[in-house]
Design a protein around this motif. Structure first.
Motif, mmCIF file in Angstrom:
data_model
loop_
_atom_site.group_PDB
_atom_site.id
_atom_site.type_symbol
_atom_site.label_atom_id
_atom_site.label_comp_id
_atom_site.label_asym_id
_atom_site.label_seq_id
_atom_site.Cartn_x
_atom_site.Cartn_y
_atom_site.Cartn_z
ATOM 1 N N LEU A 86 0.809 -1.213 0.000
ATOM 2 C CA LEU A 86 0.000 0.000 0.000
ATOM 3 C C LEU A 86 0.850 1.276 0.000
ATOM 4 N N GLY A 87 2.154 1.137 0.153
ATOM 5 C CA GLY A 87 3.030 2.313 0.164
ATOM 6 C C GLY A 87 2.918 3.131 1.433
ATOM 7 N N ILE A 88 2.655 2.461 2.562
ATOM 8 C CA ILE A 88 2.513 3.157 3.838
ATOM 9 C C ILE A 88 3.887 3.281 4.510
ATOM 10 N N HIS A 89 4.230 4.520 4.855
ATOM 11 C CA HIS A 89 5.504 4.810 5.509
ATOM 12 C C HIS A 89 5.252 5.622 6.773
ATOM 13 N N THR A 90 5.983 5.305 7.827
ATOM 14 C CA THR A 90 5.869 6.053 9.072
ATOM 15 C C THR A 90 6.862 7.203 9.037
ATOM 16 N N GLU A 91 6.357 8.417 9.231
ATOM 17 C CA GLU A 91 7.210 9.602 9.214
ATOM 18 C C GLU A 91 7.652 10.003 10.614
ATOM 19 N N ALA A 92 6.772 9.826 11.593
ATOM 20 C CA ALA A 92 7.104 10.226 12.965
ATOM 21 C C ALA A 92 6.285 9.392 13.928
ATOM 22 N N GLN A 140 1.370 9.716 19.773
ATOM 23 C CA GLN A 140 1.111 10.344 18.478
ATOM 24 C C GLN A 140 1.894 9.651 17.371
ATOM 25 N N GLY A 141 1.353 9.741 16.163
ATOM 26 C CA GLY A 141 2.053 9.194 15.007
ATOM 27 C C GLY A 141 1.643 9.923 13.733
ATOM 28 N N ARG A 142 2.550 9.985 12.791
ATOM 29 C CA ARG A 142 2.275 10.557 11.474
ATOM 30 C C ARG A 142 2.772 9.577 10.417
ATOM 31 N N LEU A 143 1.857 9.119 9.575
ATOM 32 C CA LEU A 143 2.179 8.167 8.529
ATOM 33 C C LEU A 143 1.709 8.714 7.197
ATOM 34 N N ARG A 144 2.277 8.211 6.128
ATOM 35 C CA ARG A 144 1.925 8.643 4.783
ATOM 36 C C ARG A 144 1.733 7.421 3.892
ATOM 37 N N MET A 145 0.687 7.478 3.072
ATOM 38 C CA MET A 145 0.484 6.476 2.032
ATOM 39 C C MET A 145 0.859 7.148 0.714
ATOM 40 N N ILE A 146 1.953 6.688 0.126
ATOM 41 C CA ILE A 146 2.470 7.256 -1.112
ATOM 42 C C ILE A 146 1.501 6.937 -2.251
ATOM 43 N N ALA A 204 -1.873 3.660 11.437
ATOM 44 C CA ALA A 204 -1.556 4.837 12.252
ATOM 45 C C ALA A 204 -1.995 4.619 13.700
ATOM 46 N N MET A 205 -3.171 3.997 13.890
ATOM 47 C CA MET A 205 -3.622 3.684 15.250
ATOM 48 C C MET A 205 -2.663 2.707 15.921
ATOM 49 N N TYR A 206 -2.203 1.722 15.177
ATOM 50 C CA TYR A 206 -1.249 0.741 15.698
ATOM 51 C C TYR A 206 0.034 1.445 16.155
ATOM 52 N N ALA A 207 0.501 2.412 15.365
ATOM 53 C CA ALA A 207 1.700 3.161 15.741
ATOM 54 C C ALA A 207 1.501 3.874 17.073
ATOM 55 N N VAL A 208 0.347 4.507 17.244
ATOM 56 C CA VAL A 208 0.064 5.220 18.488
ATOM 57 C C VAL A 208 0.035 4.253 19.671
ATOM 58 N N VAL A 209 -0.626 3.125 19.490
ATOM 59 C CA VAL A 209 -0.728 2.142 20.579
ATOM 60 C C VAL A 209 0.661 1.641 20.976
#
Length: 159
Positions: A23-29, A34-40, A64-69
């Motif tokens: 899906l082109g999902i990348h974690t930026e922060a 908190q989390g910031r992700l991007r789908m290219i 993104a929810m998984y990143a926060v958890v």
């Protein structure tokens, strides 16, 4: 301070959730709560009508929810989605989708997270538009520090 680093989270996704690569999902922060992700952008994710497909945006929000958890609990790979609610607000033009996620409430086993999905290039860009609002709940094995996590979320002191 986050209980998981960006490289640790990326390694879990690469090892345990390879669909994120498709899906082109990348974690930026990733910071505590908190989390910031991007789908290219990928033309294969565009549905009839010329918009990014809803299931792809739902997957981005879930990751993104998984990143926060994991930012709150550490590398608890058995954390799972128990609820995801999405409101599609406007049709995103074909392009990257940015997810900004934050914890709303944490407890012994459940964490409630909010995700805002934007079209546009970066936080603060005047051209970016809110395209979906997501709330969801994750369940995780019991956490001995759950009370401290919950207090930090409610006090807004996870940064």
């Amino acid at each position: 301070m986050s209980r998981i680093s960006l490289p640790e989270f990326t390694a879990i996704l690469d090892r345990e959730l390879p669909i994120t690569r498709l899906l082109g999902i990348h974690t930026e922060a990733i910071t505590h709560g908190q989390g910031r992700l991007r789908m290219i952008y990928n033309p294969d994710l565009v549905r009839p009508g010329g918009t990014v497909a809803g299931p792809a945006m739902m997957a981005l929000a879930d990751v993104a929810m998984y990143a926060v958890v994991l930012s709150l609990l550490g590398p608890v790979e058995l954390a799972v989605t128990t609820n995801l609610h999405i409101n599609f607000l406007r049709k995103p033009a074909p392009g990257d989708i940015l997810a900004e996620a934050r914890a709303l409430k944490g407890g012994k086993r459940l964490t409630v997270v909010e995700v805002e999905l934007y079209s546009g290039t970066a936080p603060g860009d005047a051209d970016r538009a809110l395209v979906a609002h997501v709330t969801g709940t994750y369940s995780a094995p019991p956490n001995p520090d759950a009370a401290a996590v919950s207090r930090a979320i409610e006090a807004g002191s996870w940064e």
